[in-house]
Design a protein around this motif. Structure first.
Motif, PDB file in Angstrom:
ATOM      1  N   ALA A 926       0.834  -1.214   0.000  1.00  0.00           N
ATOM      2  CA  ALA A 926       0.000   0.000   0.000  1.00  0.00           C
ATOM      3  C   ALA A 926       0.864   1.259   0.000  1.00  0.00           C
ATOM      4  CB  ALA A 926      -0.933  -0.003   1.203  1.00  0.00           C
ATOM      5  N   ALA A 927       1.949   1.263   0.773  1.00  0.00           N
ATOM      6  CA  ALA A 927       2.817   2.447   0.850  1.00  0.00           C
ATOM      7  C   ALA A 927       3.477   2.717  -0.500  1.00  0.00           C
ATOM      8  CB  ALA A 927       3.876   2.239   1.931  1.00  0.00           C
ATOM      9  N   ALA A 928       3.894   1.653  -1.188  1.00  0.00           N
ATOM     10  CA  ALA A 928       4.548   1.824  -2.494  1.00  0.00           C
ATOM     11  C   ALA A 928       3.558   2.386  -3.517  1.00  0.00           C
ATOM     12  CB  ALA A 928       5.104   0.478  -2.979  1.00  0.00           C
ATOM     13  N   LEU A 929       2.304   1.899  -3.469  1.00  0.00           N
ATOM     14  CA  LEU A 929       1.292   2.398  -4.413  1.00  0.00           C
ATOM     15  C   LEU A 929       0.992   3.870  -4.134  1.00  0.00           C
ATOM     16  CD1 LEU A 929      -0.638   1.754  -6.728  1.00  0.00           C
ATOM     17  CD2 LEU A 929      -2.354   1.055  -5.045  1.00  0.00           C
ATOM     18  N   LYS A 930       0.941   4.245  -2.855  1.00  0.00           N
ATOM     19  CA  LYS A 930       0.674   5.652  -2.512  1.00  0.00           C
ATOM     20  C   LYS A 930       1.805   6.553  -2.991  1.00  0.00           C
ATOM     21  CE  LYS A 930      -0.832   8.740   1.174  1.00  0.00           C
ATOM     22  NZ  LYS A 930      -0.084   9.874   0.620  1.00  0.00           N
ATOM     23  N   THR A 931       3.060   6.103  -2.823  1.00  0.00           N
ATOM     24  CA  THR A 931       4.211   6.885  -3.303  1.00  0.00           C
ATOM     25  C   THR A 931       4.134   7.068  -4.820  1.00  0.00           C
ATOM     26  OG1 THR A 931       5.570   6.012  -1.499  1.00  0.00           O
ATOM     27  CG2 THR A 931       6.734   6.967  -3.402  1.00  0.00           C
ATOM     28  N   PHE A 932       3.770   5.983  -5.516  1.00  0.00           N
ATOM     29  CA  PHE A 932       3.633   6.019  -6.982  1.00  0.00           C
ATOM     30  C   PHE A 932       2.572   7.055  -7.388  1.00  0.00           C
ATOM     31  CE2 PHE A 932       0.975   4.133 -10.474  1.00  0.00           C
ATOM     32  CZ  PHE A 932       1.847   4.412 -11.524  1.00  0.00           C
ATOM     33  N   VAL A 933       1.419   7.022  -6.730  1.00  0.00           N
ATOM     34  CA  VAL A 933       0.325   7.949  -7.044  1.00  0.00           C
ATOM     35  C   VAL A 933       0.739   9.387  -6.733  1.00  0.00           C
ATOM     36  CG1 VAL A 933      -2.007   8.660  -6.361  1.00  0.00           C
ATOM     37  CG2 VAL A 933      -1.510   6.245  -6.765  1.00  0.00           C
ATOM     38  N   ASP A 934       1.369   9.609  -5.572  1.00  0.00           N
ATOM     39  CA  ASP A 934       1.791  10.970  -5.192  1.00  0.00           C
ATOM     40  C   ASP A 934       2.779  11.541  -6.207  1.00  0.00           C
ATOM     41  OD1 ASP A 934       0.200  10.820  -2.978  1.00  0.00           O
ATOM     42  OD2 ASP A 934       1.821  10.375  -1.569  1.00  0.00           O
ATOM     43  N   THR A 935       3.686  10.697  -6.699  1.00  0.00           N
ATOM     44  CA  THR A 935       4.683  11.156  -7.689  1.00  0.00           C
ATOM     45  C   THR A 935       4.010  11.580  -8.981  1.00  0.00           C
ATOM     46  OG1 THR A 935       6.286   9.614  -6.748  1.00  0.00           O
ATOM     47  CG2 THR A 935       6.801  10.505  -8.926  1.00  0.00           C
ATOM     48  N   VAL A 936       3.060  10.766  -9.452  1.00  0.00           N
ATOM     49  CA  VAL A 936       2.337  11.091 -10.697  1.00  0.00           C
ATOM     50  C   VAL A 936       1.576  12.406 -10.530  1.00  0.00           C
ATOM     51  CG1 VAL A 936       0.442  10.373 -12.221  1.00  0.00           C
ATOM     52  CG2 VAL A 936       2.158   8.704 -11.481  1.00  0.00           C
ATOM     53  N   LEU A 937       0.872  12.576  -9.406  1.00  0.00           N
ATOM     54  CA  LEU A 937       0.052  13.773  -9.195  1.00  0.00           C
ATOM     55  C   LEU A 937       0.904  15.018  -8.993  1.00  0.00           C
ATOM     56  CD1 LEU A 937      -2.720  12.315  -6.866  1.00  0.00           C
ATOM     57  CD2 LEU A 937      -2.973  12.979  -9.251  1.00  0.00           C
ATOM     58  N   ARG A 938       2.086  14.851  -8.401  1.00  0.00           N
ATOM     59  CA  ARG A 938       2.957  16.012  -8.199  1.00  0.00           C
ATOM     60  C   ARG A 938       3.468  16.539  -9.550  1.00  0.00           C
ATOM     61  NH1 ARG A 938       6.421  13.728  -5.282  1.00  0.00           N
ATOM     62  NH2 ARG A 938       8.113  13.509  -6.782  1.00  0.00           N
ATOM     63  N   ARG A 939       3.816  15.600 -10.447  1.00  0.00           N
ATOM     64  CA  ARG A 939       4.380  15.999 -11.744  1.00  0.00           C
ATOM     65  C   ARG A 939       3.300  16.126 -12.826  1.00  0.00           C
ATOM     66  NH1 ARG A 939       8.320  11.319 -12.847  1.00  0.00           N
ATOM     67  NH2 ARG A 939       8.617  12.443 -14.800  1.00  0.00           N
ATOM     68  N   MET A 940       2.115  15.550 -12.560  1.00  0.00           N
ATOM     69  CA  MET A 940       1.019  15.496 -13.546  1.00  0.00           C
ATOM     70  C   MET A 940       1.498  14.835 -14.843  1.00  0.00           C
ATOM     71  SD  MET A 940      -1.543  16.418 -11.900  1.00  0.00           S
ATOM     72  CE  MET A 940      -2.802  16.493 -13.147  1.00  0.00           C
ATOM     73  N   PRO A 974      -9.790   5.464 -12.890  1.00  0.00           N
ATOM     74  CA  PRO A 974     -10.841   6.269 -12.244  1.00  0.00           C
ATOM     75  C   PRO A 974     -10.316   7.018 -11.021  1.00  0.00           C
ATOM     76  CG  PRO A 974     -11.650   4.062 -12.729  1.00  0.00           C
ATOM     77  CD  PRO A 974     -10.180   4.039 -12.977  1.00  0.00           C
ATOM     78  N   LEU A 975      -9.414   6.376 -10.264  1.00  0.00           N
ATOM     79  CA  LEU A 975      -8.846   7.027  -9.088  1.00  0.00           C
ATOM     80  C   LEU A 975      -7.976   8.217  -9.477  1.00  0.00           C
ATOM     81  CD1 LEU A 975      -7.755   4.303  -6.494  1.00  0.00           C
ATOM     82  CD2 LEU A 975      -8.994   6.401  -6.016  1.00  0.00           C
ATOM     83  N   PHE A 976      -7.122   8.015 -10.483  1.00  0.00           N
ATOM     84  CA  PHE A 976      -6.271   9.109 -10.949  1.00  0.00           C
ATOM     85  C   PHE A 976      -7.117  10.297 -11.405  1.00  0.00           C
ATOM     86  CE2 PHE A 976      -2.461   6.253 -11.635  1.00  0.00           C
ATOM     87  CZ  PHE A 976      -1.606   6.994 -10.833  1.00  0.00           C
ATOM     88  N   LYS A 977      -8.177  10.004 -12.159  1.00  0.00           N
ATOM     89  CA  LYS A 977      -9.016  11.092 -12.685  1.00  0.00           C
ATOM     90  C   LYS A 977      -9.673  11.864 -11.538  1.00  0.00           C
ATOM     91  CE  LYS A 977     -10.027   9.710 -17.361  1.00  0.00           C
ATOM     92  NZ  LYS A 977     -11.037   9.441 -18.371  1.00  0.00           N
ATOM     93  N   LYS A 978     -10.119  11.136 -10.531  1.00  0.00           N
ATOM     94  CA  LYS A 978     -10.766  11.799  -9.403  1.00  0.00           C
ATOM     95  C   LYS A 978      -9.760  12.653  -8.637  1.00  0.00           C
ATOM     96  CE  LYS A 978     -12.212   9.578  -5.595  1.00  0.00           C
ATOM     97  NZ  LYS A 978     -13.034   8.773  -4.664  1.00  0.00           N
ATOM     98  N   LEU A 979      -8.561  12.103  -8.398  1.00  0.00           N
ATOM     99  CA  LEU A 979      -7.556  12.820  -7.625  1.00  0.00           C
ATOM    100  C   LEU A 979      -6.989  14.015  -8.400  1.00  0.00           C
ATOM    101  CD1 LEU A 979      -5.715   9.700  -6.155  1.00  0.00           C
ATOM    102  CD2 LEU A 979      -7.150  11.302  -4.884  1.00  0.00           C
ATOM    103  N   ALA A 980      -7.007  13.946  -9.734  1.00  0.00           N
ATOM    104  CA  ALA A 980      -6.482  15.044 -10.555  1.00  0.00           C
ATOM    105  C   ALA A 980      -7.437  16.223 -10.607  1.00  0.00           C
ATOM    106  CB  ALA A 980      -6.191  14.556 -11.968  1.00  0.00           C
ATOM    107  N   GLN A 981      -8.705  16.018 -10.213  1.00  0.00           N
ATOM    108  CA  GLN A 981      -9.720  17.089 -10.131  1.00  0.00           C
ATOM    109  C   GLN A 981      -9.812  17.903 -11.424  1.00  0.00           C
ATOM    110  OE1 GLN A 981      -8.400  19.098  -6.531  1.00  0.00           O
ATOM    111  NE2 GLN A 981      -9.946  18.012  -5.350  1.00  0.00           N
ATOM    112  N   GLY A 982      -9.957  17.172 -12.522  1.00  0.00           N
ATOM    113  CA  GLY A 982     -10.191  17.843 -13.808  1.00  0.00           C
ATOM    114  C   GLY A 982      -8.938  18.207 -14.571  1.00  0.00           C
TER     115      GLY A 982
END
Length: 993
Positions: A926-940, A974-982
């Motif tokens: 779970a921690a590795a997946l969260k780090t992966f998601v945070d990195t993508v969202l930080r850099r978009m 779907p999660l990425f799209k929701k977290l990216a907020q448009g």
């Protein structure tokens, strides 16, 4: 008729038009072989395989604008032996001499895409036109959206093959045919607030539509016509990197001017209505004349400073640096005498030109220096020729340049009925009309044409009458306080909940000053009485006393009322304007002053234009709801977000049409018409102006110009609601919103979408009528109670989300027989988004809900959730907000800050649970997946290598890892799209197929 049959008939028609049918070109390799043959013949060269491969690598680009420029220009390529090959892709000197071919069912296979294209037209082997054929009565916007979707597919051929040179797309179901220009993605997409690219139907010179595919092919696809359209009548807008198509009426106007010059047919004028794109038309005429060796100079003449700058900027937008500013008359004279090609087209004001030709100005001897030009062929093109061209300057031009040809553009010509200047010939007086000045009308595209084409909107005119009083006469104005009260009560309805903004036209500067004070006073009183009152942002703009300032003098040349007003008590007016600007500075954090009035004026215009909703960069507090004006902004000002004109001044003829036309720019279905609220009872003046400027019309002009009265639209709403009810009952369901989820099959769901969309469209129109009576409102409530409408809106959005997911998945998951119906749907979500109900509003409502005891609540939990679920803005968050509300208890007394913080914590916990569930399902930490998601969202940016690293601990083989990646991404998208907020995550769409 099947799609295949339509295609076959079109190919036969194109063969009749002397296109070569290339049945042998069915794939990318054949397309490139054919292009190579034509390229080598045109440029008289034989390329090696290596050279041709390098050439393709050089010219193929995902940049549509760069490809369009290369198609029209001479380029250079270095051959293997180091020599330079100067080449063109097509014969750019004479497009008619190119080879024209047609191919069908071409399949372009790239890394991810295997699209097949119905019909493509090639010029010299270059694919320039794509024709998509449909059998269903598909909405043209939806057909266009499908092409946009094709272009957005990962690996599509448009950016990786010769298809990058595509200039035009044509969509037809045989009876209806539409076309539009290709563009880069930022100009070629369907964005959230649904403002669409221009979509065209072809027409003849009298504006009769040519829509049947056979007739369209004869008129538009004839080889020379198509070549001319692409080479001469598409405009490449350099500063925006955008391709523009000229509309048919613009092309006919340009052709009429060019032909008139070629045949030396004298002068002429173009009557093209306000909002029809006169600047683009005059630009094209000017640039085509620039290349005409028979013409020595082309002067584009405007009549005041701000139009001079505006026009120059518009011209330079179309072609960088093509015109320069003439800061003084000396510069103008030098450029007139210059023989440089760059000085062939000049933009200037008529006043400056008058000074240059003034023989009495001996100090500068301009007229003497210009004497060599007297007998040269000079063309003058006048912008908005209904204004000051009637003066001495115009006569001076005609006398000084006897061989010149003069052309005028106007949206409102001067006829005898609306003329005010007189011409004295001997003892006889006659009115000066546009025809007096310019001899003949070369082309007309009136507001009647433009309304029927949906290029501009119709008008809704509310002749305001105080309740229980005899209507006032036009020379007996209503009390200003009563007008302010009325505006405050009607503004939200008129502007669709402040989605748009308004002008208040007043009859004098003193009136404007008084209105500005009244709005401050009355709104302060309202705010003290009602804590829920939301004040309007009110600005006021009028010109200051000139006091010798030449800039202000030039501005005032077209502002007769303001010029006259400023001659009376100028100091008093100046002090009032200072106070108004100080209020403005305080509200918006600006630092304007009377001394630099133009900067203030520009800032007001910018805020009106920046009204667009939603606009997270510019909150409502920074926008203008109403601008109080006298003469300013009532001519020549364009904003798609201005939809209402409040009138407390006498208007007539061209002045009335110009003022009304500020409101009728097309945006989308939330703006169905321009709204006029007239406090002067000027129905006779409106009827006279409509009759005068309607041109030739097949039916009474008022039927075309004005929207139907409320009872007629209410009947239509009633019929639409009845039709919806009949449909639900035909499906064995009761006519209730809660029954919609029980619809069986995508075909039934698609029918519901279309039926309810019509209900909402009619309701949106009625909501903006400012003259609804209590009886009208009761009838509307009987037809469709507000609570029921809101529940239906929620059901619509729920159903639309389901079908949109299937549509985005290319029909995947839709039942086979109805997959086509799902693909044809155009959801028009913009109809279901309120400007008033935004995120801040919802948070404030939730806070109020939590503060009130259940017994005193004005809005219960279910109503609050229903409000959110009926608004398209919250589609991505509606479930989260609804769940959060369910966790709150009424009477807990949370303030808005606590509600926001609580909602953010709620979302974080929910997102963490969802991520943990995905991690567990796919055997990832779970921690590795969260780090992966945070990195993508930080850099978009979605990085495929990071995804590989995430799955590396599982030590899977290549095939198993690919399957694992796809399965994981199916849950993550779907999660990425929701977290990216448009916001768009670059590279993510590669996994969406």
């Amino acid at each position: 008729m099947t799609e295949q049959q339509i295609e076959q008939l079109l190919i036969e028609k194109l063969i009749d038009l002397k296109y070569a049918y290339r049945q042998d070109i069915g794939d990318r390799a054949a397309l490139e072989r054919n292009f190579r043959r034509h390229f080598q013949e045109l440029n008289r060269v034989n390329l090696t395989d290596g050279e041709f491969g390098r050439l393709l690598g050089d010219i193929v680009t995902p940049d549509v604008f760069a490809a369009a420029r290369r198609l029209r220009e001479r380029s250079t390529f270095e051959r293997d032996d180091g020599t330079a090959l100067h080449y063109t892709l097509v014969n750019i000197k004479d497009w008619c001499k190119n080879t024209f071919e047609v191919v069908n069912q071409l399949r372009i296979s790239t890394d991810y895409s295997h699209h097949r294209y119905d019909v493509i037209l090639l010029i010299n082997g270059v694919p320039v036109v794509q024709i998509e054929l449909k059998t269903l009565a598909i909405s043209p916007r939806r057909a266009m959206q499908q092409i946009v979707d094709y272009k957005n597919d990962p690996g599509n051929g448009y950016g990786k093959t010769l298809l990058c040179f595509m200039q035009l797309f044509i969509v037809s179901n045989r009876s209806e045919t539409w076309y539009f220009a290709n563009n880069n993605n930022r100009h070629f997409r369907f964005d959230a607030d649904e403002r669409f690219l221009p979509l065209y139907q072809y027409a003849d010179p009298s504006n009769r539509k040519i829509t049947h595919l056979d007739s369209f092919a004869d008129a538009f696809l004839a080889k020379c016509t198509l070549g001319e359209t692409i080479s001469r009548y598409m405009v490449l807008v350099a500063c925006e990197q955008k391709l523009l198509m000229m509309r048919p009426y613009q092309i006919y106007a340009v052709k009429a001017i060019v032909e008139s010059i070629h045949r030396r047919c004298g002068n002429g004028y173009i009557w093209h209505t306000t909002g029809s794109g006169k600047t683009l038309t005059s630009f094209k005429a000017s640039t085509l004349l620039k290349d005409n060796p028979d013409i020595d100079k082309c002067l584009f003449v405007v009549d005041r400073k701000d139009l001079d700058r505006q026009t120059r900027e518009e011209f330079n937008k179309f072609q960088e640096g093509c015109v320069e500013e003439n800061t003084n008359t000396e510069t103008l004279v030098r450029r007139l005498l210059s023989e440089d090609y760059a000085d062939k087209v000049i933009v200037t004001t008529i006043q400056k030109l008058g000074l240059a030709l003034d023989g009495n100005n001996s100090r500068r001897n301009y007229a003497e220096r210009l004497e060599p030009l007297r007998n040269q062929r000079i063309v003058f093109i006048f912008d908005e020729c209904h204004r000051s061209q009637f003066g001495e300057n115009h006569r001076a031009i005609r006398e000084f340049f006897p061989d010149a040809q003069l052309f005028g553009f106007t949206g409102t010509p001067i006829f005898e009925e609306n003329a005010s200047h007189q011409q004295i010939e001997g003892r006889q007086a006659s009115y000066r009309t546009t025809a007096d000045l310019f001899q003949q009308q070369l082309h007309a595209y009136t507001i009647t044409h433009a309304i029927e084409d949906r290029n501009v909107l119709r008008f809704h005119v509310d002749y305001f009458k105080p309740e229980g009083k005899i209507p006032a006469k036009t020379d007996e104005p209503l009390a200003k306080k009563a007008i302010v009260e009325s505006i405050l009560s009607k503004h939200d309805a008129a502007t669709n909940g402040r989605k748009f903004n308004a002008l208040l036209a007043t009859s004098s500067i003193n009136d404007a000053i008084e209105y500005h004070e009244l709005f401050k006073t009355v709104q302060a009183e309202r705010a003290a009485e009602d804590e829920n009152f939301r004040p309007l942002n009110v600005a006021c703009v009028f010109s200051p006393p000139a006091e010798g300032n030449r800039d202000v003098q030039q501005i005032q040349e077209d502002l007769p009322q303001e010029r006259a007003d400023n001659e009376q008590e100028p100091e008093k007016k100046k002090e009032a304007l200072k106070s108004i600007i100080a209020d403005y500075n305080a509200r918006y954090g600006t630092n304007h002053g009377v001394g630099e009035f133009d900067l203030y004026y520009q800032d007001v215009q910018t805020r009106i234009k920046d009204q667009q909703y939603p606009n997270s960069d510019l909150p409502h507090s920074k926008k203008i709801d109403i601008a109080i004006v006298v003469d300013m902004l009532l001519t020549g000002f364009d904003s798609k977000f201005l939809n209402t004109l409040y009138v407390d001044k006498n208007l007539k003829h061209h002045g009335l049409i110009q003022a009304f036309s500020r409101t009728n720019r097309v945006l989308n279905d939330t703006k169905p018409y321009g709204n006029i609220l007239d406090f002067r009872q000027q129905q006779d003046a409106v009827d006279t102006a409509i009759a005068l400027f309607s041109g030739e019309a097949a039916r009474p002009a008022k039927e075309i110009w004005l929207v139907d009265e409320a009872p007629v639209v209410i009947e239509r709403l009633q019929a639409a609601v009845r039709k919806l009810g009949d449909f639900l009952e035909s499906q064995g369901l009761e006519n209730r919103p809660e029954e919609v989820p029980n619809l069986k099959g995508d075909g039934a769901r698609s029918t519901f979408i279309n039926l309810f969309k019509e209900v909402q469209r009619l309701k949106t129109q009625l909501d903006q009528y400012t003259d609804l009576t209590e009886g009208h409102r009761e009838k509307i409530e009987q037809v469709l109670p507000e609570d029921e409408l809101q529940a239906f809106r929620g059901a619509y959005l729920e159903t639309a989300l389901l079908l949109k997911q299937k549509q985005d998945g290319d029909g995947e998951g839709a039942e086979a027989p109805t997959a086509g119906a799902v693909q044809q749907l155009d959801f028009e979500f913009v109809l279901f988004a309120s400007a008033m109900i935004d995120y801040d509003y919802i948070m404030a409502l939730i806070a109020k809900y939590s503060q009130q005891e259940p017994s005193t609540q004005k809005m219960h939990r279910a109503q609050l959730i229903g409000l959110i679920q009926a608004d398209a803005k919250f589609m991505d968050e509606r479930d989260d907000i609804a769940e959060y509300i369910k966790t709150l208890e009424a009477g807990k007394g949370l303030d808005e800050k606590a509600v926001r913080a609580g909602y953010e914590r709620f979302k974080e916990r929910k997102n963490a649970r969802e991520l943990a569930a995905v991690a567990e399902k796919h055997g990832i930490e779970a921690a590795a997946l969260k780090t992966f998601v945070d990195t993508v969202l930080r850099r978009m940016v979605f990085d495929g290598d990071l995804l590989g690293d995430l799955l590396a601990p599982q030590e899977l083989g290549w095939k198993a890892r690919t399957q694992k990646e796809l399965a994981l991404m199916e849950d993550m998208i779907p999660l990425f799209k929701k977290l990216a907020q448009g916001r768009e995550i670059s590279g993510l769409n590669a996994y969406e197929q």
